[in-house]
Design an enzyme around this catalytic site. Structure first.
Site, mmCIF file in Angstrom:
data_model
loop_
_atom_site.group_PDB
_atom_site.id
_atom_site.type_symbol
_atom_site.label_atom_id
_atom_site.label_comp_id
_atom_site.label_asym_id
_atom_site.label_seq_id
_atom_site.Cartn_x
_atom_site.Cartn_y
_atom_site.Cartn_z
ATOM 1 N N SER A 50 -5.863 -44.010 9.935
ATOM 2 C CA SER A 50 -6.467 -43.099 10.176
ATOM 3 C C SER A 50 -5.796 -41.446 10.505
ATOM 4 O O SER A 50 -5.349 -41.461 9.924
ATOM 5 C CB SER A 50 -7.988 -43.343 10.892
ATOM 6 N N ASP A 161 -10.818 -45.169 4.784
ATOM 7 C CA ASP A 161 -10.797 -45.577 6.039
ATOM 8 C C ASP A 161 -10.032 -46.441 6.799
ATOM 9 O O ASP A 161 -10.674 -47.430 6.704
ATOM 10 C CB ASP A 161 -11.074 -44.765 7.108
#
Length: 275
Positions: A50, A161
């Site tokens: 992320s 993500d």
């Protein structure tokens, strides 16, 4: 509850390093890098998930912690907000400008320290480890948090993500001696239904109370995700040391408090990392 754990770490070894995500709390990773630099810890491999795959990429390309801190200080976080019903709430155009400034056309496979970036393949809903291709594109894939950034299409895949499948990207590391940094662990404090104002107990605003429940729920899911990655690594015979930084006093949106969060990461490593 967060525990105070002292972990002896032999300096003679080289370590693989995994940075876990959780928005602004991940700024603490810069303080971690500063501490490792001062201690002369050799990092031979990096992985990030992320937003904090960004720190892994910075480190892998040779940036120092002070250069990272300076770069963060130059970001005007409030100007990144761009309420767009089609593309999310953060302006990718402005973020990509910063990424291009940091990494240009560098590829993952050409970094000074081997780098892996964790993302989630939207078609298979499986974790995808990126080890080749432009760093800027790989980071865009890894930060595609639903509602914040639109899914990212790149090289025939659509990415979300990385934290959705592996918030602590231990599985992306090939080394046997692993340092893993997590910033999502909660202290277990009670979610209050009322707030004291002067001598009165006032019921908390509905959205504030339910935000706390939502945040704790997400943190719980991510912690379970991380614990699974840790257990699997141990089953594979990895020597893994997990550092749980106590970032409980900061929210995921506290980017303007970057200096305090970076310093917290540095101080937490002092607290936990005993040679």
């Amino acid at each position: 509850m967060l525990k105070k754990i002292y972990i002896p770490m032999p300096l003679s070894r080289a370590y693989s390093l995994a940075f876990g995500g959780w928005a602004a709390r991940g700024l603490a990773h810069i303080g971690v890098v500063q501490y490792l630099e001062e201690q002369g810890i050799c990092i031979e491999e990096l992985a990030g998930t992320s937003m904090w795959a960004i720190i892994a990429a910075c480190m892998a390309t040779g940036m120092t912690s002070q250069e990272m801190r300076k770069s963060v200080g130059e970001i005007q976080f409030l100007k990144l907000i761009d309420l767009n019903l089609f593309d999310g709430v953060i302006s990718w155009a402005l973020v990509s400008k910063k990424f291009e400034e940091l990494f240009g056309n560098q590829n993952i496979e050409d970094t000074k320290i081997p780098l892996s970036i964790m993302t989630t393949d939207m078609e298979s809903w499986e974790a995808k480890i990126l080890r080749t291709g432009r760093i800027v594109d790989a980071l865009r894939a890894s930060i595609s948090l639903p509602g914040v950034f639109a899914p990212y299409q790149w090289e025939g895949h659509t990415y979300l993500d990385g934290w959705l499948k592996a918030n602590l990207p231990i599985q992306a590391l090939n080394g046997n001696n692993i340092i893993a940094i997590t910033v999502i662990r909660e202290s277990g404090r009670k979610i209050e239904t009322h707030k004291k104002i002067l001598d009165f107990q006032i019921k908390r605003w509905f959205f504030a109370y339910n935000y706390d429940i939502f945040r704790r729920s997400v943190s719980m899911l991510m912690t379970t995700n991380e614990d699974l990655q840790i257990a699997l690594a141990k089953e594979r015979g990895k020597n893994i040391q997990v550092f749980q930084l106590n970032t409980d006093g900061y929210e995921y949106y506290d980017f303007l408090k970057y200096n305090a969060i970076i310093e917290l990461g540095y101080q937490e490593m002092h607290r936990l990392f005993k040679l």
